[in-house]
Design an enzyme around this catalytic site. Structure first.
Site, PDB file in Angstrom:
ATOM      1  N   LYS A 196       8.851   4.067  -4.057  1.00  0.00           N
ATOM      2  CA  LYS A 196       7.799   3.253  -3.461  1.00  0.00           C
ATOM      3  C   LYS A 196       7.935   3.332  -1.943  1.00  0.00           C
ATOM      4  O   LYS A 196       8.910   2.852  -1.359  1.00  0.00           O
ATOM      5  CB  LYS A 196       7.909   1.808  -3.935  1.00  0.00           C
ATOM      6  CG  LYS A 196       6.783   0.905  -3.431  1.00  0.00           C
ATOM      7  CD  LYS A 196       6.931  -0.491  -4.020  1.00  0.00           C
ATOM      8  CE  LYS A 196       5.818  -1.422  -3.570  1.00  0.00           C
ATOM      9  NZ  LYS A 196       5.980  -2.780  -4.134  1.00  0.00           N
ATOM     10  N   LYS A 249       4.641   5.726  -5.863  1.00  0.00           N
ATOM     11  CA  LYS A 249       3.595   4.939  -5.203  1.00  0.00           C
ATOM     12  C   LYS A 249       3.712   5.085  -3.690  1.00  0.00           C
ATOM     13  O   LYS A 249       4.803   4.880  -3.149  1.00  0.00           O
ATOM     14  CB  LYS A 249       3.749   3.468  -5.602  1.00  0.00           C
ATOM     15  CG  LYS A 249       2.707   2.530  -5.017  1.00  0.00           C
ATOM     16  CD  LYS A 249       2.970   1.090  -5.454  1.00  0.00           C
ATOM     17  CE  LYS A 249       1.915   0.158  -4.858  1.00  0.00           C
ATOM     18  NZ  LYS A 249       2.145  -1.250  -5.240  1.00  0.00           N
TER      19      LYS A 249
END
Length: 328
Positions: A196, A249
């Site tokens: 992330k 992400k």
């Protein structure tokens, strides 16, 4: 020209039928996960200003939204909660009657065939907007793990099919796996936000989830967008700690990372097509600058081509409808 030697690749592009026969990647309904934002109150359906067509909904009308997803064949939802009350430790994240816990119950009762994925974090629930415990302006890693574990266990007790921890604390997957196992949820999978990045593409999400930090940023725990090898270290750590799915992400600017994580681990990889990526295409489509359906499908198939097995996307319902149009 008879003595000229070359390959005729166009033979396999000559008709729609042949093109479909040799297509290497496609987006299917089974690939889709729809993020949904649940808020307190009654008869609440607030459109997120920076995300046209995406709403915050209250529990009493949640079934209306999930019924549409189920009717069109979207198989899974990822639940995000927006509580009325926030505090230093994000206690509503792990409260038995927290907004996500209640939302999970509503969905499981009304749409038992939907797979319910619980986002497991503290940022929407803390009054400072960070994903962990704060002391003297520092986000404490180990002290945060206990609260994240309590959150995961409470979501599993509420009926979540999959736990998706998104906080990026070191050791969060190991702590949550142990907590779930000790609580009897040995068979509940973890869909870890393994990679992330501290991305500029998250802005519209923070409008939807009310999770903007009140000070500083998240760069001490989310990853530097310039780093590639670090992503592989993070993914391998999560595999060792017990993750079952690995999320990358954002997705669109990190297709290379999706491919490398898939190749390095062989685990199911989930691409998170984030709010900023959604908002850009929506804005361009509303201005008539792009063909929304064509561009969205091209974007999502690029994620599949990069190695993603599943895609979290705010376009999930639209895509399911478009697939129906193509089939019927």
């Amino acid at each position: 020209m008879s003595d000229l030697q070359f390959r005729r690749h166009r033979r396999l592009r000559s008709t729609p039928g042949i093109r479909k026969m040799v297509r290497e990647n496609e987006v299917k309904k089974e690939d889709l996960i729809f993020p949904i934002f649940v808020v307190e109150g009654e008869k609440v359906k607030n459109e997120v200003p920076s995300m046209p067509g995406i709403y915050q909904v209250s529990l009493d009308i949640l079934a209306q939204e999930t019924n549409k997803l189920e009717r069109h064949g979207v198989p899974a939802v990822m639940v995000f909660g927006v509580p009325n009350e926030k505090d230093e430790y994000g206690s509503q994240a792990y409260a038995e009657e927290g907004i996500v816990q209640r939302a999970i119950g509503v969905i499981k009762e009304n749409n038992p065939t939907l797979t319910v994925i619980a986002d497991t974090c503290l940022c929407q629930y803390t009054d400072h907007g960070h994903c962990g415990v704060i002391r003297d302006g520092e986000i404490l890693n180990d002290e945060s793990l206990q609260l994240l574990t309590e959150t995961a266990v409470s979501q599993a007790k509420a009926g979540a099919d999959i736990i998706a921890p998104s906080n990026m604390m070191d050791g969060f997957t190991a702590a949550i796996r142990r907590g779930l196992d000790n609580a009897g949820f040995v068979h509940t999978p973890i869909m870890s936000y393994s990679v992330k990045y501290a991305s500029a593409f998250y802005g519209p999400f923070r409008d939807a989830a009310h999770s903007t930090p009140s000070f500083g940023d998240r760069k001490t725990y989310q990853m530097d967008p310039a780093n590639r090898e670090e992503a592989l270290r993070e993914a391998r750590s999560d595999v060792e700690e017990g993750a079952d799915f690995l999320i990358v992400k954002p997705a669109l600017s990190y297709l290379d990372i999706i491919r490398e994580v898939k190749d390095a681990t062989g685990y199911p990889v989930v691409a998170y097509n984030v709010s900023g990526e959604f908002a850009m295409l929506k804005a361009a489509a509303q201005n008539g600058w792009i063909d929304e359906k064509a561009v969205v499908m091209e974007k999502l198939v690029s994620m599949k081509r990069a190695g993603a097995d599943l895609i979290v996307t705010y376009f999930a319902l639209d895509v399911a409808k478009w697939i129906d149009e193509e089939l019927y």
